[in-house]
Design an enzyme around this catalytic site. Structure first.
Site, PDB file in Angstrom:
ATOM      1  N   ALA A 114      42.666  26.775  30.142  1.00 56.62           N
ATOM      2  CA  ALA A 114      43.773  26.572  31.077  1.00 56.62           C
ATOM      3  C   ALA A 114      44.968  27.262  30.447  1.00 56.62           C
ATOM      4  O   ALA A 114      45.793  26.655  29.779  1.00 56.62           O
ATOM      5  CB  ALA A 114      44.049  25.097  31.310  1.00 56.62           C
ATOM      6  N   CYS A 140      42.137  30.882  40.745  1.00 55.09           N
ATOM      7  CA  CYS A 140      42.404  30.279  39.448  1.00 55.09           C
ATOM      8  C   CYS A 140      42.403  28.766  39.599  1.00 55.09           C
ATOM      9  O   CYS A 140      43.162  28.210  40.392  1.00 55.09           O
ATOM     10  CB  CYS A 140      43.739  30.739  38.897  1.00 55.09           C
ATOM     11  SG  CYS A 140      44.081  30.013  37.311  1.00 55.09           S
ATOM     12  N   LYS A 183      38.520  38.158  44.594  1.00 54.53           N
ATOM     13  CA  LYS A 183      37.809  37.319  43.628  1.00 54.53           C
ATOM     14  C   LYS A 183      37.832  35.875  44.103  1.00 54.53           C
ATOM     15  O   LYS A 183      38.900  35.291  44.285  1.00 54.53           O
ATOM     16  CB  LYS A 183      38.451  37.430  42.246  1.00 54.53           C
ATOM     17  CG  LYS A 183      37.687  36.662  41.184  1.00 54.53           C
ATOM     18  CD  LYS A 183      38.190  37.012  39.821  1.00 54.53           C
ATOM     19  CE  LYS A 183      37.429  36.276  38.740  1.00 54.53           C
ATOM     20  NZ  LYS A 183      37.987  36.575  37.409  1.00 54.53           N
ATOM     21  N   ASN A 240      34.862  33.144  39.744  1.00 53.99           N
ATOM     22  CA  ASN A 240      35.853  32.696  38.764  1.00 53.99           C
ATOM     23  C   ASN A 240      35.286  31.456  38.065  1.00 53.99           C
ATOM     24  O   ASN A 240      34.154  31.061  38.301  1.00 53.99           O
ATOM     25  CB  ASN A 240      37.178  32.386  39.454  1.00 53.99           C
ATOM     26  CG  ASN A 240      38.365  32.559  38.518  1.00 53.99           C
ATOM     27  OD1 ASN A 240      38.341  32.087  37.384  1.00 53.99           O
ATOM     28  ND2 ASN A 240      39.404  33.232  38.976  1.00 53.99           N
ATOM     29  N   THR A 241      36.080  30.861  37.212  1.00 49.97           N
ATOM     30  CA  THR A 241      35.594  29.730  36.408  1.00 49.97           C
ATOM     31  C   THR A 241      35.349  28.482  37.266  1.00 49.97           C
ATOM     32  O   THR A 241      35.896  28.340  38.352  1.00 49.97           O
ATOM     33  CB  THR A 241      36.615  29.386  35.312  1.00 49.97           C
ATOM     34  OG1 THR A 241      37.888  29.200  35.922  1.00 49.97           O
ATOM     35  CG2 THR A 241      36.706  30.491  34.292  1.00 49.97           C
ATOM     36  N   GLY A 261      31.417  31.385  30.675  1.00 59.76           N
ATOM     37  CA  GLY A 261      30.350  31.590  29.704  1.00 59.76           C
ATOM     38  C   GLY A 261      28.991  31.259  30.269  1.00 59.76           C
ATOM     39  O   GLY A 261      28.843  30.967  31.467  1.00 59.76           O
ATOM     40  N   GLY A 308      30.337  35.976  35.299  1.00 57.52           N
ATOM     41  CA  GLY A 308      30.104  34.581  34.953  1.00 57.52           C
ATOM     42  C   GLY A 308      28.945  34.473  33.984  1.00 57.52           C
ATOM     43  O   GLY A 308      27.781  34.509  34.375  1.00 57.52           O
ATOM     44  N   GLY A 309      29.268  34.418  32.705  1.00 50.22           N
ATOM     45  CA  GLY A 309      28.235  34.149  31.713  1.00 50.22           C
ATOM     46  C   GLY A 309      27.358  35.323  31.336  1.00 50.22           C
ATOM     47  O   GLY A 309      26.271  35.126  30.789  1.00 50.22           O
ATOM     48  N   GLY A 312      33.662  38.554  30.267  1.00 54.17           N
ATOM     49  CA  GLY A 312      34.835  37.931  29.663  1.00 54.17           C
ATOM     50  C   GLY A 312      34.463  37.150  28.417  1.00 54.17           C
ATOM     51  O   GLY A 312      34.582  37.615  27.279  1.00 54.17           O
TER      52      GLY A 312
HETATM   53  C1  LIG Z   1      40.680  32.623  28.803  1.00 49.71           C
HETATM   54  C2  LIG Z   1      40.353  33.016  30.204  1.00 49.71           C
HETATM   55  C3  LIG Z   1      41.375  33.433  31.048  1.00 49.71           C
HETATM   56  C4  LIG Z   1      41.102  33.815  32.358  1.00 49.71           C
HETATM   57  N1  LIG Z   1      42.124  34.255  33.142  1.00 49.71           N
HETATM   58  C5  LIG Z   1      41.851  34.721  34.410  1.00 49.71           C
HETATM   59  C6  LIG Z   1      42.872  35.295  35.201  1.00 49.71           C
HETATM   60  O1  LIG Z   1      44.041  35.398  34.819  1.00 49.71           O
HETATM   61  N2  LIG Z   1      42.537  35.732  36.441  1.00 49.71           N
HETATM   62  C7  LIG Z   1      41.257  35.661  36.929  1.00 49.71           C
HETATM   63  O2  LIG Z   1      41.013  36.109  38.047  1.00 49.71           O
HETATM   64  N3  LIG Z   1      40.266  35.140  36.168  1.00 49.71           N
HETATM   65  C8  LIG Z   1      40.527  34.661  34.923  1.00 49.71           C
HETATM   66  N4  LIG Z   1      39.498  34.157  34.147  1.00 49.71           N
HETATM   67  C9  LIG Z   1      38.131  34.108  34.699  1.00 49.71           C
HETATM   68  C10 LIG Z   1      37.300  35.305  34.259  1.00 49.71           C
HETATM   69  O3  LIG Z   1      37.839  36.522  34.752  1.00 49.71           O
HETATM   70  C11 LIG Z   1      35.850  35.179  34.736  1.00 49.71           C
HETATM   71  O4  LIG Z   1      35.823  35.127  36.149  1.00 49.71           O
HETATM   72  C12 LIG Z   1      35.163  33.936  34.193  1.00 49.71           C
HETATM   73  O5  LIG Z   1      35.566  33.686  32.871  1.00 49.71           O
HETATM   74  C13 LIG Z   1      33.642  34.048  34.214  1.00 49.71           C
HETATM   75  O6  LIG Z   1      33.171  35.139  33.451  1.00 49.71           O
HETATM   76  P1  LIG Z   1      32.687  35.008  31.905  1.00 49.71           P
HETATM   77  O7  LIG Z   1      31.711  33.903  31.835  1.00 49.71           O
HETATM   78  O8  LIG Z   1      32.115  36.358  31.557  1.00 49.71           O
HETATM   79  O9  LIG Z   1      33.918  34.724  31.130  1.00 49.71           O
HETATM   80  C14 LIG Z   1      39.768  33.758  32.841  1.00 49.71           C
HETATM   81  C15 LIG Z   1      38.748  33.336  31.988  1.00 49.71           C
HETATM   82  C16 LIG Z   1      39.012  32.968  30.681  1.00 49.71           C
HETATM   83  C17 LIG Z   1      37.888  32.525  29.780  1.00 49.71           C
END
Ligand SMILES: Cc1cc2nc3c(=O)[nH]c(=O)nc-3n(C[C@H](O)[C@H](O)[C@H](O)COP(=O)(O)O)c2cc1C
Ligand code: FES
Lengths: 301, 247
Positions: A70, A128, A163, A188-189, A213, A239-240, A261
């Protein structure tokens, strides 16, 4: 040698891997290095109209098979961010500008500014999960999403990426509302929380956060599959993704390109080379020449 | 999150305290932990003792460091880590160059073979200068209340640096930059520990990056050649919103 180049919303990518928004993309020099070290493109962190310091740390917590964050949309405001994009662009690869806002007018304004900064695409953060008034609150309102996408499309000529959030009751409805975007970015998360049992308190200062993750990969796969099947539109899967096999799985579910990410936490910046190498090996083994031969092959029925 | 009890406390200067705790973990000089004070905040802290009983040395600066400094023996300390790379061990005589609380991360390098240039605003704020033999300590203060009046470079100018097999430097970035510029091109080996805002400590948030390197992962320790190539070193940094400002 298989050809691992990818194409999404008209953008030509030398490989399918893009840096996801919010991870190592606040500083132009970092984005440049990430591209020099293997990413085909980067998405900037989400940028708003005004400067925001974000939440006070802890803003990130390690959890089983992932991270909880967050950060609170910390960003310098659109006017200051042009400088970072300019530095990132010296890598000679596409930079996609992510934006967030709470009104149609601000979204349009931000998208136009991004285009002036010479980005190759604009990504709408409609998702978000942890800041009131932004992100999911916007992204779960189908008519608002439709208006945002429609208005921005009238004003910019670079591709528009929507997104979407998994934290809505019906993602398909939102996806259809965002249909005029050139491609979707899923996902997104996922909203989550972690409590430290010794302190007897939530770890994140915001208490709630977004889970990312490998823990969320099955959720992402499912949405990519479902949205591809129902809309047929181009999708960036995220995502992951930590290995080439995760990447291939997303492609088979319907993704044309991918974002990474959280895997930077496990593997560092070399994750892009690592995953590309594994994609290449898989394609060679399976005698696949081009990525588009695999897009959506798992979809049936 | 690791949770241990504070076992001891020592007041070092009017604003600086060392907190001791037992932690059965291999930690190398230069590494850091992210210390969490529930309901207050989380900050990076170098380990000021890395062998046996561990310690962190904290200066009151913002709300989190203030709350940390107010901990007493028996209180709980929450942290995660260790993170980051470490100083490269060197044979023979070494010189530590520390400004302000930069001495905290150099503290584990103090040995019978180390000398130090320790600088601070005034005599009272000199940190760990009493840990050295008389002939091995060179004090520098802004106001001249102890040792040389001026900057560490003013002291380095009068020293034969080539007799040291390694210089370890830690302190405010302006000081690092000045020391770097003085050492550049001389026949010395040197390592610098950089400091930036750190929100995550694990290479994700970009708040600590310099020239695309994450201090929390690729650093915080870099050799003199590497930092010499960094365009942001000593020039600009990002605030907690990500706005670029001059150093
Ligand atoms: C620390 C962090 C910050 C993030 N900030 C944003 C953001 O500013 N805008 C956005 O669209 N997604 C944001 N995300 C989401 C990532 O872009 C991505 O959709 C999500 O983490 C899933 O992918 P991953 O598992 O490869 O991390 C953020 C994720 C993390 C871990
Ligand atoms: S502190 Fe977050 S990347 Fe280093």
């Amino acid at each position: 040698m298989p050809d691992i180049s990818a194409k999404i919303a008209g953008l030509e990518l030398e490989n399918p891997l893009i840096l996801a928004s919010g991870i190592l993309d606040e500083n132009g020099y970092t984005m440049r290095r990430i591209m020099e070290e293997g990413a085909a493109a980067v998405v900037t962190k989400s940028i708003g109209i005004d400067e925001r310091a974000g939440y006070r740390p802890p803003v990130i917590a390690e959890v089983d098979s992932g991270l909880l964050n967050a950060v609170g949309l910390a960003n310098p405001g659109i006017e200051s961010f042009g400088e970072e994009i300019e530095i990132a662009l010296t890598a000679g690869k596409p930079v996609i500008g992510s934006i967030f806002a709470s009104t149609v007018e601000d979204f349009v304004n931000l998208a136009e500014k991004m285009e002036k900064f010479s980005v190759s695409g604009v990504e709408l953060n409609l998702s978000c999960p942890h800041v009131e008034g932004f992100g999911t609150e916007v992204g779960s309102d189908a008519s608002l999403v439709e208006e945002i996408v429609t208005e921005i499309k009238k004003k910019i000529s670079v591709p528009l990426f929507a997104k979407l959030s998994p934290n809505v009751s019906n993602m398909l409805e939102i996806a259809k509302a965002a249909e005029r975007a050139d491609a979707y970015v899923l996902i997104n998360t996922v909203r989550g929380m972690s409590i430290d049992i010794n302190a007897r308190k939530p770890v994140l200062s915001n208490r709630y956060g977004g889970l990312s993750g490998s823990a969320i990969k099955p959720v992402g796969i499912r949405y990519v599959y479902e949205v591809k099947k129902e809309t047929g539109k181009e999708i960036v899967g995220v995502g992951g993704i930590e290995t080439g096999y995760d990447a291939i799985e997303y492609i088979m579910a319907g993704a044309s390109a991918l974002q990474i990410g959280t895997a930077l936490f496990r593997h560092g910046r070399r994750v892009f080379d690592l995953v590309n190498g594994q994609i290449n090996d898989f394609m060679a083994r399976e005698k696949v020449d081009r990525i588009d031969e695999l897009i959506g092959v798992a979809i049936s029925g | 999150m690791i949770c241990v009890a504070v076992t001891g406390k020592r007041e070092e200067t009017p604003l600086v305290s060392t907190l001791y705790f037992e932690w059965d973990q291999i930690v190398k000089p230069g590494q850091f932990v992210m210390v969490w004070l529930p309901d207050v905040g989380e900050i990076p802290m170098s380990l000021s003792i890395t062998e046996g009983t561990k310690a962190i040395t904290v200066k009151e600066y913002g709300p989190t460091s203030k709350a940390l400094r107010n901990l007493e023996p028996g209180d709980r300390l929450f942290f995660r880590g260790p993170y980051g790379d470490s100083f490269t061990p060197a044979e023979g005589e070494v010189l530590l160059v520390g400004g302000g609380t930069g001495m905290a991360s150099l503290r584990p390098l103090i040995s019978l073979n180390s000398s130090a240039v320790v600088s601070a605003r005034n005599e009272k704020e000199l940190l760990f200068d009493d840990e050295f033999e008389r002939e091995r300590i060179f004090r520098v203060t802004d106001d001249g209340s102890a040792g040389v009046k001026g900057t560490p470079v003013d002291q380095l100018r009068s020293m034969d640096l080539e007799r040291f097999s390694m210089l370890y430097v830690c302190g405010p970035e302006k000081m690092l930059k000045a020391v770097h510029d003085y050492l550049k091109g001389r026949n010395v080996k040197a390592e610098f520990s950089l400091e930036r805002l750190m929100k995550c400590g694990i290479g994700i948030c970009d708040s600590c990056s310099v020239d695309g390197y994450q201090l929390c992962r690729d650093g915080p320790v870099f050799d003199i050649e590497s930092i010499g190539r960094m365009r942001e070193f000593g020039v600009t940094k990002l605030t907690d919103s990500g706005r670029r400002v001059k150093i």
